[in-house]
Design a protein around this motif. Sequence first.
Motif, PDB file in Angstrom:
ATOM      1  N   GLN A  25       7.942   3.194  -6.598  1.00 51.26           N
ATOM      2  CA  GLN A  25       8.693   2.866  -5.389  1.00 51.26           C
ATOM      3  C   GLN A  25       9.809   3.878  -5.151  1.00 51.26           C
ATOM      4  N   THR A  26      10.147   4.085  -3.875  1.00 51.23           N
ATOM      5  CA  THR A  26      11.469   4.620  -3.533  1.00 51.23           C
ATOM      6  C   THR A  26      12.316   3.391  -3.237  1.00 51.23           C
ATOM      7  N   TRP A  27      13.522   3.328  -3.757  1.00 53.51           N
ATOM      8  CA  TRP A  27      14.280   2.076  -3.847  1.00 53.51           C
ATOM      9  C   TRP A  27      15.762   2.360  -3.610  1.00 53.51           C
ATOM     10  N   ARG A  28      16.412   1.513  -2.797  1.00 54.73           N
ATOM     11  CA  ARG A  28      17.842   1.690  -2.572  1.00 54.73           C
ATOM     12  C   ARG A  28      18.528   0.355  -2.339  1.00 54.73           C
ATOM     13  N   LEU A  29      19.824   0.344  -2.620  1.00 52.94           N
ATOM     14  CA  LEU A  29      20.693  -0.763  -2.249  1.00 52.94           C
ATOM     15  C   LEU A  29      21.378  -0.418  -0.931  1.00 52.94           C
ATOM     16  N   LYS A  30      21.652  -1.446  -0.145  1.00 54.62           N
ATOM     17  CA  LYS A  30      22.202  -1.238   1.192  1.00 54.62           C
ATOM     18  C   LYS A  30      23.527  -0.486   1.161  1.00 54.62           C
ATOM     19  N   GLN A  31      24.340  -0.738   0.111  1.00 49.91           N
ATOM     20  CA  GLN A  31      25.670  -0.131   0.081  1.00 49.91           C
ATOM     21  C   GLN A  31      25.672   1.300  -0.437  1.00 49.91           C
ATOM     22  N   TRP A  32      24.520   1.821  -0.853  1.00 47.03           N
ATOM     23  CA  TRP A  32      24.465   3.209  -1.302  1.00 47.03           C
ATOM     24  C   TRP A  32      24.688   4.161  -0.136  1.00 47.03           C
ATOM     25  N   PHE A  61       6.625   1.716  -1.079  1.00 49.67           N
ATOM     26  CA  PHE A  61       5.744   1.829  -2.230  1.00 49.67           C
ATOM     27  C   PHE A  61       5.162   3.233  -2.315  1.00 49.67           C
ATOM     28  N   GLY A  62       5.024   3.718  -3.542  1.00 47.66           N
ATOM     29  CA  GLY A  62       4.326   4.961  -3.795  1.00 47.66           C
ATOM     30  C   GLY A  62       2.948   4.641  -4.359  1.00 47.66           C
ATOM     31  N   ASP A  63       2.517   5.403  -5.356  1.00 40.98           N
ATOM     32  CA  ASP A  63       1.228   5.141  -5.985  1.00 40.98           C
ATOM     33  C   ASP A  63       1.252   3.796  -6.706  1.00 40.98           C
ATOM     34  N   ILE A  64       0.154   3.050  -6.562  1.00 33.97           N
ATOM     35  CA  ILE A  64       0.039   1.732  -7.178  1.00 33.97           C
ATOM     36  C   ILE A  64      -1.250   1.663  -7.981  1.00 33.97           C
ATOM     37  N   VAL A  65      -1.136   1.236  -9.236  1.00 34.72           N
ATOM     38  CA  VAL A  65      -2.302   0.978 -10.076  1.00 34.72           C
ATOM     39  C   VAL A  65      -2.256  -0.509 -10.418  1.00 34.72           C
ATOM     40  N   PRO A  66      -3.106  -1.327  -9.796  1.00 33.78           N
ATOM     41  CA  PRO A  66      -3.039  -2.781 -10.011  1.00 33.78           C
ATOM     42  C   PRO A  66      -2.981  -3.152 -11.491  1.00 33.78           C
ATOM     43  N   ASN A  67      -2.018  -4.034 -11.793  1.00 33.58           N
ATOM     44  CA  ASN A  67      -1.819  -4.573 -13.140  1.00 33.58           C
ATOM     45  C   ASN A  67      -1.330  -3.535 -14.152  1.00 33.58           C
ATOM     46  N   LYS A  68      -1.066  -2.298 -13.680  1.00 35.58           N
ATOM     47  CA  LYS A  68      -0.663  -1.232 -14.600  1.00 35.58           C
ATOM     48  C   LYS A  68       0.667  -0.566 -14.223  1.00 35.58           C
ATOM     49  N   SER A 104      16.605   6.003  -4.734  1.00 35.65           N
ATOM     50  CA  SER A 104      16.244   6.283  -6.115  1.00 35.65           C
ATOM     51  C   SER A 104      14.722   6.196  -6.242  1.00 35.65           C
ATOM     52  N   ASN A 105      14.209   6.654  -7.375  1.00 36.40           N
ATOM     53  CA  ASN A 105      12.782   6.534  -7.676  1.00 36.40           C
ATOM     54  C   ASN A 105      12.599   5.519  -8.796  1.00 36.40           C
ATOM     55  N   VAL A 106      11.744   4.534  -8.544  1.00 41.88           N
ATOM     56  CA  VAL A 106      11.499   3.463  -9.514  1.00 41.88           C
ATOM     57  C   VAL A 106      10.043   3.513  -9.967  1.00 41.88           C
ATOM     58  N   VAL A 107       9.852   3.454 -11.286  1.00 47.36           N
ATOM     59  CA  VAL A 107       8.510   3.342 -11.867  1.00 47.36           C
ATOM     60  C   VAL A 107       8.515   2.142 -12.807  1.00 47.36           C
ATOM     61  N   MET A 108       7.616   1.179 -12.538  1.00 45.54           N
ATOM     62  CA  MET A 108       7.443   0.018 -13.417  1.00 45.54           C
ATOM     63  C   MET A 108       6.062   0.112 -14.059  1.00 45.54           C
ATOM     64  N   GLU A 109       6.025   0.205 -15.377  1.00 44.73           N
ATOM     65  CA  GLU A 109       4.772   0.319 -16.113  1.00 44.73           C
ATOM     66  C   GLU A 109       4.540  -0.957 -16.920  1.00 44.73           C
ATOM     67  N   LEU A 110       3.365  -1.565 -16.748  1.00 47.70           N
ATOM     68  CA  LEU A 110       3.027  -2.812 -17.432  1.00 47.70           C
ATOM     69  C   LEU A 110       2.058  -2.521 -18.572  1.00 47.70           C
ATOM     70  N   PHE A 162       0.862  -1.172   0.000  1.00 45.59           N
ATOM     71  CA  PHE A 162       0.000   0.000   0.000  1.00 45.59           C
ATOM     72  C   PHE A 162       0.903   1.228   0.000  1.00 45.59           C
ATOM     73  N   LYS A 163       0.361   2.364  -0.341  1.00 45.70           N
ATOM     74  CA  LYS A 163       1.174   3.576  -0.436  1.00 45.70           C
ATOM     75  C   LYS A 163       1.807   3.883   0.919  1.00 45.70           C
ATOM     76  N   GLY A 164       3.114   3.984   0.938  1.00 45.12           N
ATOM     77  CA  GLY A 164       3.841   4.207   2.185  1.00 45.12           C
ATOM     78  C   GLY A 164       4.308   2.924   2.833  1.00 45.12           C
ATOM     79  N   GLY A 165       3.837   1.768   2.325  1.00 40.65           N
ATOM     80  CA  GLY A 165       4.248   0.480   2.870  1.00 40.65           C
ATOM     81  C   GLY A 165       5.684   0.151   2.497  1.00 40.65           C
ATOM     82  N   GLU A 166       6.363  -0.586   3.356  1.00 42.04           N
ATOM     83  CA  GLU A 166       7.774  -0.896   3.145  1.00 42.04           C
ATOM     84  C   GLU A 166       7.959  -2.233   2.441  1.00 42.04           C
ATOM     85  N   PHE A 167       9.095  -2.372   1.771  1.00 42.55           N
ATOM     86  CA  PHE A 167       9.505  -3.674   1.240  1.00 42.55           C
ATOM     87  C   PHE A 167      10.984  -3.881   1.539  1.00 42.55           C
TER      88      PHE A 167
END
Length: 345
Positions: A279-286, A268-275, A292-298, A252-257
Amino acid sequence: MAKWGEGDPRWIVEERPDATNVNNWHWTEKNATPWSKDKLIALLKDFVISGSGQECKVVEIEKMEGEATANNRKGKLIFFYEWNIILKWKGTVDDEDVTGKVSIPNLSEENDVDEVELTVSVDESNNASEKLKVFMYNVGRDKLRKQLETYINDLKQNFAKGLILPKKGQEQDGVKMVKPDKETVYASGVNKQKIELQTVISEPKNVGVKLDVKTLETVERFQCQANELYDALTRTDMVTAFTRGHVKLDLFKGGEFVLFGGNVCGKFGDIVPNKKINQTWRLKQWPAGHYSNVVMELDQKEDHTMLKLTQTLIPSAEFEATKANWNRYYWDSIRSAFGFGSFLY
């Protein structure tokens, strides 16, 4: 060269009030585990969390495993602690009692307090329990982190008193120092392996340093439906399957992963199911605190699903490794785990 019987002053051990650890040179280790357990119990047991007209209480510490030590080396204090804690909590909403747990698996000096993972769960899922679960997630975790921060500060400021001893003629707090009880002293050069295996606390973080960043844009094709690919990226059981390890997903928006043993984390940021998934996203060593900001569009096509990834604010020094890791640990692993196949084009 000093004359026989006189001694070179460079090699004379300075006389000390307590006759130990001259100039704080030796590695001095003090067991902080019993003190830490008592302190954590005092801070967490019966702790009340209230706000927004709701209230929960920590009623039991189900599990507390770990250890802590305070060390002095050359006058520098170094702390090591690692705790795995499970708390039981209880609350009431809509005249219905709700019980659940908060798991704290990684309280250690390797993580800042705001990076410590706190997982909230309920014993039974219903409307009342979900209300308090959200309350514990949004309010309870922050209040519990403050209690953990109090423990860490007390460990460093109060428990460690006396580890750095005064030099000849000095007094500490107006009291002549005596040798601490149950203290183990490792002389310089002895037990060298033990010293080398310890992880020294990181240096203070630089503030205001401009970071050179890059943007990654890539398109991947999968032989599956859009909803199947969306599930693979968001369902806990499916993410566990392709990452081959324990994961944390609060979809959900604001939920952690948290993925890959903590090496990848974010929110997680805004989520449109199946679309679309933001995310705000980072590697531990950064660099600490950098995301970073991640957008995955399906995009569902006639015979496949196209995924467009856009990732901004990647540290330039980590760009190639980040790009390769998306391919290896995400896309190739998803295709292998679920049979989505490589799309030939």
